[in-house]
Design a protein around this motif. Structure first.
Motif, PDB file in Angstrom:
ATOM      1  N   ILE A  20      -0.224 -42.197  29.599  1.00  0.00           N
ATOM      2  CA  ILE A  20      -1.199 -41.180  30.008  1.00  0.00           C
ATOM      3  C   ILE A  20      -2.536 -41.875  30.237  1.00  0.00           C
ATOM      4  CG2 ILE A  20      -2.184 -38.925  29.512  1.00  0.00           C
ATOM      5  CD1 ILE A  20       0.809 -38.811  29.230  1.00  0.00           C
ATOM      6  N   ILE A  21      -3.028 -41.865  31.472  1.00  0.00           N
ATOM      7  CA  ILE A  21      -4.315 -42.483  31.796  1.00  0.00           C
ATOM      8  C   ILE A  21      -5.349 -41.381  31.968  1.00  0.00           C
ATOM      9  CG2 ILE A  21      -5.586 -43.909  33.445  1.00  0.00           C
ATOM     10  CD1 ILE A  21      -2.906 -45.234  34.167  1.00  0.00           C
ATOM     11  N   GLU A  22      -6.437 -41.484  31.241  1.00  0.00           N
ATOM     12  CA  GLU A  22      -7.494 -40.470  31.272  1.00  0.00           C
ATOM     13  C   GLU A  22      -8.641 -40.923  32.169  1.00  0.00           C
ATOM     14  OE1 GLU A  22     -10.616 -38.439  28.070  1.00  0.00           O
ATOM     15  OE2 GLU A  22      -8.733 -39.333  27.368  1.00  0.00           O
ATOM     16  N   ALA A  23      -8.953 -40.111  33.166  1.00  0.00           N
ATOM     17  CA  ALA A  23     -10.022 -40.428  34.114  1.00  0.00           C
ATOM     18  C   ALA A  23     -11.250 -39.565  33.860  1.00  0.00           C
ATOM     19  CB  ALA A  23      -9.536 -40.229  35.552  1.00  0.00           C
ATOM     20  N   SER A  24     -12.412 -40.038  34.279  1.00  0.00           N
ATOM     21  CA  SER A  24     -13.660 -39.295  34.109  1.00  0.00           C
ATOM     22  C   SER A  24     -13.678 -38.066  35.013  1.00  0.00           C
ATOM     23  CB  SER A  24     -14.850 -40.198  34.440  1.00  0.00           C
ATOM     24  OG  SER A  24     -14.887 -41.323  33.586  1.00  0.00           O
ATOM     25  N   GLY A  25     -14.489 -37.092  34.617  1.00  0.00           N
ATOM     26  CA  GLY A  25     -14.634 -35.877  35.406  1.00  0.00           C
ATOM     27  C   GLY A  25     -14.702 -34.655  34.519  1.00  0.00           C
ATOM     28  N   ARG A  26     -15.897 -34.119  34.341  1.00  0.00           N
ATOM     29  CA  ARG A  26     -16.115 -33.003  33.422  1.00  0.00           C
ATOM     30  C   ARG A  26     -15.448 -31.730  33.929  1.00  0.00           C
ATOM     31  NH1 ARG A  26     -21.672 -33.308  32.473  1.00  0.00           N
ATOM     32  NH2 ARG A  26     -21.899 -32.764  34.657  1.00  0.00           N
ATOM     33  N   ASN A  27     -15.845 -31.285  35.095  1.00  0.00           N
ATOM     34  CA  ASN A  27     -15.288 -30.055  35.672  1.00  0.00           C
ATOM     35  C   ASN A  27     -14.657 -30.281  37.032  1.00  0.00           C
ATOM     36  OD1 ASN A  27     -16.253 -28.358  33.514  1.00  0.00           O
ATOM     37  ND2 ASN A  27     -18.294 -28.507  34.397  1.00  0.00           N
ATOM     38  N   THR A  53      12.771 -43.776  33.158  1.00  0.00           N
ATOM     39  CA  THR A  53      12.497 -44.079  31.750  1.00  0.00           C
ATOM     40  C   THR A  53      11.055 -44.510  31.532  1.00  0.00           C
ATOM     41  OG1 THR A  53      13.315 -46.333  32.119  1.00  0.00           O
ATOM     42  CG2 THR A  53      14.880 -44.713  31.237  1.00  0.00           C
ATOM     43  N   GLY A  54      10.343 -44.785  32.620  1.00  0.00           N
ATOM     44  CA  GLY A  54       8.929 -45.134  32.542  1.00  0.00           C
ATOM     45  C   GLY A  54       8.140 -44.214  33.453  1.00  0.00           C
ATOM     46  N   ILE A  55       7.119 -43.556  32.906  1.00  0.00           N
ATOM     47  CA  ILE A  55       6.355 -42.557  33.668  1.00  0.00           C
ATOM     48  C   ILE A  55       4.860 -42.821  33.483  1.00  0.00           C
ATOM     49  CG2 ILE A  55       5.788 -40.088  33.849  1.00  0.00           C
ATOM     50  CD1 ILE A  55       8.609 -39.521  32.803  1.00  0.00           C
ATOM     51  N   VAL A  56       4.093 -42.640  34.576  1.00  0.00           N
ATOM     52  CA  VAL A  56       2.634 -42.758  34.517  1.00  0.00           C
ATOM     53  C   VAL A  56       2.016 -41.415  34.911  1.00  0.00           C
ATOM     54  CG1 VAL A  56       0.585 -43.908  35.422  1.00  0.00           C
ATOM     55  CG2 VAL A  56       2.682 -45.220  35.021  1.00  0.00           C
ATOM     56  N   VAL A  57       1.174 -40.904  34.029  1.00  0.00           N
ATOM     57  CA  VAL A  57       0.501 -39.622  34.245  1.00  0.00           C
ATOM     58  C   VAL A  57      -1.005 -39.864  34.215  1.00  0.00           C
ATOM     59  CG1 VAL A  57       0.223 -37.260  33.400  1.00  0.00           C
ATOM     60  CG2 VAL A  57       2.390 -38.474  33.018  1.00  0.00           C
ATOM     61  N   VAL A  58      -1.731 -39.268  35.162  1.00  0.00           N
ATOM     62  CA  VAL A  58      -3.196 -39.374  35.182  1.00  0.00           C
ATOM     63  C   VAL A  58      -3.786 -37.993  34.938  1.00  0.00           C
ATOM     64  CG1 VAL A  58      -5.223 -40.171  36.440  1.00  0.00           C
ATOM     65  CG2 VAL A  58      -3.009 -41.269  36.838  1.00  0.00           C
ATOM     66  N   VAL A  59      -4.710 -37.907  33.986  1.00  0.00           N
ATOM     67  CA  VAL A  59      -5.297 -36.623  33.611  1.00  0.00           C
ATOM     68  C   VAL A  59      -6.823 -36.731  33.596  1.00  0.00           C
ATOM     69  CG1 VAL A  59      -3.285 -36.046  32.201  1.00  0.00           C
ATOM     70  CG2 VAL A  59      -5.286 -37.094  31.120  1.00  0.00           C
TER      71      VAL A  59
END
Length: 387
Positions: A176-183, A229-235
């Motif tokens: 799980i990769i967390e990116a910037s961005g408030r709203n 078996t390997g997954i990348v998610v960006v949130v």
């Protein structure tokens, strides 16, 4: 009208904020009526304390370095001004014979710019004021995009592509990769540019414009785990539920300044608990706005252009405006600068439009990638996989 010009930086820096400063300085030097070029040291606070940097005679070699220096070379801040402090600003400017002021920043700074412009009008102060847009979040209204975003978009796209190559080589977990961005999910959405047709790219993307449902997220991941078996998610760091409550409590809040909780770790732990599958969270954070190696050449050039345009406008007697970009052509990519009334910008947040978000709310559309692709300044690194 005073003969000196002042530059004020506000809000979080970007990889090209100093390119706008460079553009302003280069343009101001072309006008012999400008005697001194000042910058407020560390933003509004420096101005209120009279702490100004004389930029008039900076060596050319240092000016050129501005183009490749991230952050703010003169300092920035997030200070909130009280009404009386606007009057104090006016008096300080008069003492320094400053007749032109350029505010570089995002929504909060453009609000300050507009309020100061109106105060100058009310006081009949002979001071011209123009805003220069700056934000990695791309959430300033009335412009196709803002300087700072293209570099942040390139960073997240390239970084996600690299993580996807890593996961493809050892496909044993959900990342799980967390990116910037408030709203606004503009940066998170740009991760879609990592997709290259070779299996490298995010599997799921979640934006703050859509209410986040943890159960649906788990179902989305579970569905993918049937074939991968390997997954990348960006949130986005600003994910909220249907009641507009952040899915992780913010660590700290002070007005518009929010230090978000660790969304990536929270969702990784959720996958582990709910699915019994290995997961991990990653959070680039400040790296995403400070990388010069992944600076977008288009972003740098447009940031410089914004500084030049603002400086020309304010010296030519224009006030109460912000420099904005209009997209004249998609292919080939072409933009033209124009001036927009500051009233149309002040704290008016621009979020991702519906046509850029897929129906499932877990990805973006081709319309978004076509819009975004030119901003990152060329292709990402070519990669290969035989797996």
């Amino acid at each position: 009208m005073g003969d000196n010009i002042l530059i004020v930086h506000g809000g979080g820096p970007t990889a090209v904020m100093n390119a706008s400063l460079y553009g302003t300085l280069k343009e101001a030097k072309k006008h012999p009526q400008i005697h001194k070029i000042y910058a407020a040291k560390n933003g509004i606070g420096g101005l209120l304390s009279g702490n100004l940097i004389d930029m008039s005679n900076i060596p050319e070699e240092n000016l050129e370095r501005l183009l490749y220096t991230p952050g703010s070379a003169v300092g920035t801040s997030r200070e909130h001004l009280e009404p009386a402090e606007y009057d104090e600003m006016s008096e300080l400017l008069k003492k320094k014979n400053i007749g032109y002021v350029l505010f570089t920043g995002g929504n909060g700074t453009m609000d300050t710019c507009g309020r100061f412009y109106k105060r100058c009008l009310a006081q009949k102060a002979n001071i011209n004021v123009i805003g220069i847009p700056k934000t990695i979040d791309n959430d300033i209204a009335a412009t196709d995009h803002s300087p700072g975003y293209g570099s942040a978009a390139r960073y997240i796209a390239q970084s996600v592509k690299e993580v996807c190559a890593d996961v493809k080589g050892l496909p044993i977990h959900v990342v799980i990769i967390e990116a910037s961005g408030r709203n606004a999910g503009w940066i998170t959405a740009a991760s879609a540019l990592a997709r290259d047709g070779n299996g490298l790219g995010p599997d799921l993307i979640y934006l703050p414009e859509r209410p986040f449902e943890e159960e649906k997220f788990i179902r989305d991941v579970q569905k993918l785990l049937r074939t991968k078996t390997g997954i990348v998610v960006v949130v986005s760091e600003g994910l909220k539920d249907k009641n507009k409550v952040p899915i992780v409590d913010p660590v700290f809040e002070d007005g518009r300044a929010v230090y978000f909780g660790d969304v990536s770790s929270h969702l990784a732990n959720l996958v582990i608990r709910k699915l019994g599958y290995k997961a991990r969270g990653e959070k680039p954070g400040l790296l995403g706005r400070a990388s010069v190696l992944l600076q977008s050449s288009v972003d740098r050039e447009e940031a410089q252009m914004a500084g030049e345009e603002a400086c020309r406008a304010v010296i030519n007697g224009i006030s109460g405006k912000m420099v904005a970009f209009r997209r004249a052509s998609v292919n080939p990519y072409e933009i033209s600068p124009f001036l927009v009334d500051i009233d149309k910008v002040m704290l008016c947040e621009r979020v991702m439009p519906e046509e850029y978000i897929n129906a499932e709310g877990n990805g973006v559309t081709e319309a978004f990638t076509e819009w975004c692709r030119p901003l990152i300044g060329g292709n990402l690194t070519e990669m290969v996989s035989f797996n």
